[in-house]
Design an enzyme around this catalytic site. Structure first.
Site, short mmCIF file in Angstrom:
data_model
loop_
_atom_site.label_atom_id
_atom_site.label_comp_id
_atom_site.label_asym_id
_atom_site.label_seq_id
_atom_site.Cartn_x
_atom_site.Cartn_y
_atom_site.Cartn_z
N THR A 1 47.39 -8.44 -15.18
CA THR A 1 48.78 -8.46 -15.63
C THR A 1 49.36 -9.87 -15.53
OG1 THR A 1 49.02 -6.20 -14.81
CG2 THR A 1 51.05 -7.41 -15.24
N VAL A 2 49.24 -10.51 -14.38
CA VAL A 2 49.87 -11.82 -14.20
C VAL A 2 49.10 -12.91 -14.94
CG1 VAL A 2 50.72 -13.52 -12.53
CG2 VAL A 2 50.82 -11.09 -11.97
N GLU B 1 55.12 -20.05 -5.61
CA GLU B 1 56.48 -19.53 -5.86
C GLU B 1 56.46 -18.06 -6.29
OE1 GLU B 1 59.72 -21.25 -5.64
OE2 GLU B 1 60.14 -19.11 -5.75
N GLY C 1 58.61 -12.22 -7.39
CA GLY C 1 58.24 -12.29 -8.80
C GLY C 1 58.85 -13.52 -9.45
N GLY D 1 53.55 -0.86 -14.97
CA GLY D 1 52.79 -2.04 -14.56
C GLY D 1 53.38 -2.80 -13.38
N GLU E 1 50.97 -2.35 -7.32
CA GLU E 1 49.70 -3.00 -6.99
C GLU E 1 48.57 -2.07 -7.41
OE1 GLU E 1 49.46 -6.19 -5.31
OE2 GLU E 1 51.48 -6.08 -6.09
N ASP F 1 52.95 -4.89 1.02
CA ASP F 1 53.32 -5.95 0.08
C ASP F 1 54.62 -6.64 0.57
OD1 ASP F 1 53.05 -7.17 -2.75
OD2 ASP F 1 55.09 -6.38 -2.74
N LYS G 1 55.27 -10.59 2.00
CA LYS G 1 56.31 -11.48 1.46
C LYS G 1 57.26 -11.96 2.56
CE LYS G 1 55.91 -9.39 -3.12
NZ LYS G 1 56.33 -8.23 -3.94
#
Ligand code: HSE
Length: 403
Positions: free
Chosen positions: A11-12, A124, A129, A182, A185, A196, A200
Site C-alpha cells: 500500500t505505502v 516522518e 501517517g 486498506g 495492518e 501499533d 508510535k
C-alpha cells in the site's frame, strides 16, 4: 540526479511510486535536480504495472549500486526490513521509512549506524501517517521542554470506534470495513490490541524526551473489549471512547508511557477526531498546548510523508538531521499506576453497594441494560485504588477518563 529505490510495493510503497510520478515535475523543481525512481524491490511480479521495468528481487543490486542515493523502506516488520535497512545504511545510503515497528524497536541503533556512515534515517511517515508531527516536534517546538503527549495514533481503531459510535456497528463489522479500506495492518491485532499505537508513542516519546522508549516498556491495552454498551454509557455523560497513546514526563525525567482506551469529554478537541483521522496533542512549557491533526493511515497520506522525507534528503544528502536520541534504560519508564484520574466502571452489582465502595460517584444509564448491570464514573483515584475497591465484583469494563 538523485536516484531512489523502493523496498516493498504494498500500500505505502505503491503510493510512494505514485506520488513520485504524479508530482515528479514539482518535486524536481523543489529539489533543484531530477529525482528518479530507479528500482522497486518486491518478491512478487507486477507485469502490468506502469513501473514494471523498475522491479527487481535481489537487494544486493541496490546495495551495490553507487547511483542509489535514497532507499525507501516500506516492507514493514523488523526482520527483512532490519537487514535491508542496516545494509543500506552501511553502504552510505540514506533510508526513509514508514515502518514504525522497526523504528520503535531498533531506532537508536539504526540512527547510530546512519551517523557512522554519513547517512540519514528519516521516518516522518511512521507516526500519524500524513500528519507532519516528527519534524515539528524536533524543529518548531525545539525551544520547549516538552511535558506531555496524548495521541489518537491508530487510524484503524479510531475508525472502528467511530463506526461503533455513529452507526451502531459491532466491533467485527467495523474492523471488516477498516480492512476493506486498506487502513489496517496485515495482522489486525497490531491495530486492535494497541501495538501499533504503542510503537508510535515510543517514537514520539523518544523524540520528545531524548531517550529510546522500547515497546516492551509500555503497558498496552487495545479495544477488543469495548462494547456497544460502553459506547452508550459514555455517550450518556457526553463522552467518546478513544484509544490513546500517552507519554508524560515526570519531574525526575522519567517517563510514564502507556496505551489504553479512555473516555474523553466532548469538549476535548481529541474527542472530535473521527474515522481514520489521527491527532496528537503536545504540551510544552513555552507553547502550552498544540495539536496536530490529519489522516493517520492510507496509501497517499502516508506516501505524502515518505516523499517529504525524500525531498528533504535530496536537497542536501550529507547534512546530518537532528533526529537522534539516547539509548534509553530499563528504569526510564514508570508505571501509569501513579496517575490519578476519574474512572468509568461497568460492573454487575447494585448502586448502593457501589456507593458504599466509592462514596461520591456519577451514575450512568443506557436503554436495554440487563438487570444487575450498573455503570458510573468515580472520583479521582489511581488504578490500584479503583481495582482494590472492585475486587471480588464482576467487572465488565474499567476505563480511565481523560482529565
Ligand atoms: N494500521 C495503521 C493505522 C496504519 O491504522 O493507523 C498507519 O500506521
Amino acid at each position: 540526479m538523485i536516484n531512489i529505490a523502493i523496498l516493498g510495493f504494498g500500500t505505502v510503497g505503491s503510493g510512494v511510486a505514485e506520488v513520485l510520478t504524479t508530482n515528479g515535475a514539482l518535486i524536481d523543481q523543489r529539489v533543484n535536480q531530477p529525482v528518479s525512481l530507479k528500482y522497486i524491490l518486491d518478491l512478487r511480479d507486477f507485469p502490468d504495472s506502469p513501473y514494471a521495468q523498475h522491479f527487481i528481487k535481489d537487494f544486493s543490486i541496490i546495495e551495490n549500486d553507487p547511483e542509489v542515493d535514497i532507499v525507501v523502506e516500506t516492507i514493514g516488520g523488523a526482520t527483512v526490513a532490519l537487514d535491508y535497512t542496516t545494509r543500506a545504511l552501511k553502504a552510505g545510503k540514506s533510508v526513509v521509512t514508514s515502518n514504525k515497528e522497526l523504528v520503535a524497536t531498533h531506532g537508536y541503533d539504526l540512527l547510530q549506524l546512519a551517523r557512522e556512515h554519513g547517512a540519514n534515517y528519516l521516518f516522518e511517515a511512521s507516526v500519524g501517517g500524513g500528519i507532519p508531527i516528527l519534524r515539528p516536534l524536533t524543529s518548531c517546538l525545539a525551544a520547549n521542554q516538552l511535558t506531555q503527549i496524548t495521541g489518537i495514533l491508530n487510524g484503524t481503531t479510531n475508525y472502528i470506534l467511530t463506526r461503533m459510535i455513529r452507526a451502531g456497528l459491532t466491533f467485527e463489522q467495523a474492523l471488516k470495513e477498516a480492512q476493506d479500506n486498506g487502513y489496517a495492518e496485515r495482522d489486525p491485532s497490531a491495530d486492535v490490541d494497541g501495538h501499533d499505537a504503542c510503537r508510535k508513542i515510543c517514537i514520539l516519546a523518544a523524540l520528545a524526551f531524548g531517550q529510546h522508549v522500547y515497546p516492551e516498556q509500555v503497558p498496552t491495552q487495545g479495544i477488543r473489549q469495548i462494547t456497544l454498551a460502553d459506547v452508550a454509557y459514555a455517550d450518556s455523560c457526553g463522552c467518546k471512547i478513544k484509544l490513546l497513546g500517552r507519554a508524560i514526563r515526570q519531574e525526575d525525567g522519567k517517563i510514564c508511557a502507556f496505551v489504553a482506551p479512555h473516555l474523553l469529554y466532548g469538549e476535548n478537541p481529541l474527542a472530535g477526531v473521527e474515522d481514520v483521522f489521527n491527532a496528537i496533542a503536545v504540551n510544552g512549557n513555552a507553547i502550552g498546548d498544540v495539536m496536530f491533526y490529519g489522516q493517520g493511515a492510507g496509501k497517499l497520506p502516508t506516501a505524502s510523508a515518505v516523499v517529504a522525507d525524500v525531498i528533504d534528503l535530496a536537497k542536501d544528502l550529507k547534512h546530518s538531521r537532528r533526529n537522534q536520541w539516547g539509548p534509553g534504560s530499563p528504569d526510564l519508564v514508570v508505571s501509569s499506576d501513579i496517575l490519578s484520574s476519574r474512572w468509568y466502571v461497568r460492573v454487575n452489582t447494585t448502586l448502593s453497594r457501589a456507593r458504599e465502595l466509592f462514596g461520591d460517584l456519577q451514575p450512568l444509564a443506557r436503554g436495554g441494560a440487563p438487570a444487575g448491570e450498573i455503570a458510573f464514573l468515580t472520583g479521582p483515584m489511581t488504578e490500584p485504588q479503583v481495582r482494590e475497591k472492585l475486587s471480588g465484583l464482576s467487572v465488565g469494563s474499567l476505563l480511565r477518563v481523560l482529565d
